[in-house]
Design an enzyme around this catalytic site. Structure first.
Site, mmCIF file in Angstrom:
data_model
loop_
_atom_site.group_PDB
_atom_site.id
_atom_site.type_symbol
_atom_site.label_atom_id
_atom_site.label_comp_id
_atom_site.label_asym_id
_atom_site.label_seq_id
_atom_site.Cartn_x
_atom_site.Cartn_y
_atom_site.Cartn_z
ATOM 1 N N ASP A 276 -7.594 -1.462 -4.508
ATOM 2 C CA ASP A 276 -7.995 -0.627 -3.733
ATOM 3 C C ASP A 276 -8.811 0.436 -3.945
ATOM 4 O O ASP A 276 -10.200 0.651 -3.700
ATOM 5 C CB ASP A 276 -7.391 -0.213 -2.218
ATOM 6 C CG ASP A 276 -6.447 -1.445 -1.511
ATOM 7 O OD1 ASP A 276 -7.039 -2.915 -1.803
ATOM 8 O OD2 ASP A 276 -5.916 -1.124 -0.707
ATOM 9 N N ASP B 293 1.051 -1.173 -0.428
ATOM 10 C CA ASP B 293 -0.083 0.205 -0.127
ATOM 11 C C ASP B 293 1.166 0.981 -0.312
ATOM 12 O O ASP B 293 2.160 1.296 0.396
ATOM 13 C CB ASP B 293 -0.964 0.110 1.190
ATOM 14 C CG ASP B 293 -2.197 -1.436 1.268
ATOM 15 O OD1 ASP B 293 -2.453 -1.185 -0.076
ATOM 16 O OD2 ASP B 293 -2.443 -1.533 2.260
#
Length: 159
Positions: free
Chosen positions: A135, A117
């Site tokens: 995401d 991330d």
């Protein structure tokens, strides 16, 4: 004639998947884990982070669970695309974004047992959980699907 838009939707899905994997590669290659680079002051940063769970760090380290759920979800999405999304551009787009996002994070989990991330956003005073392109695709896909189901859908309203 019913239209599944296979080629343009495949191109969209592959583009999202490639963008996700390439941006994660750049983060892993050029940033130390935990390193943060401000982009828009304190409101947007690139922050190298790893997550062995799901959104908001749920289910940390449960890789078998994620493998099974992802394969099941991808199968359901393919089924819904074939059975329900004919001639429905919005639903097709939503499903492709969901598939690309799920598959992007699935690749990370299989290869590294964690997800890379890096998009770090501060919304007013809330430090939103760090996320990635996959995401984002998942979130946009869910929003488009909700719009289709609740606002645009052509289901039988008399049933």
């Amino acid at each position: 004639m019913k239209s599944y838009r296979i080629v343009p939707m495949a191109v969209l899905g592959l583009f999202i998947l490639a963008l996700d994997q390439y941006t994660k590669y750049l983060v892993v290659r050029f940033m130390e884990e935990g390193e943060s680079i401000p982009v828009l002051g304190e409101f947007l940063s690139l922050t190298s982070h790893r997550n062995s769970g799901a959104a908001w760090g749920l289910f940390q380290g449960q890789m078998i669970f994620f493998y099974l759920v992802t394969v099941l979800v991808l199968g359901i999405l393919v089924y819904v695309y074939i059975k329900e999304a004919k001639d429905n551009f919005l639903l097709q787009t939503a499903i492709v974004l969901l598939m690309a996002g799920a598959f992007g994070n699935f690749i990370d989990r299989v290869l590294f047992q964690e997800v890379v991330d890096f998009i770090d956003v501060l919304i007013i005073s809330y430090d939103f959980p760090i996320f990635n392109v996959a995401d984002s695709a998942l979130s946009i896909g869910v929003v488009l699907m909700l719009i289709e189901f609740f606002f645009i859908g052509k289901g039988d309203k008399n049933a």
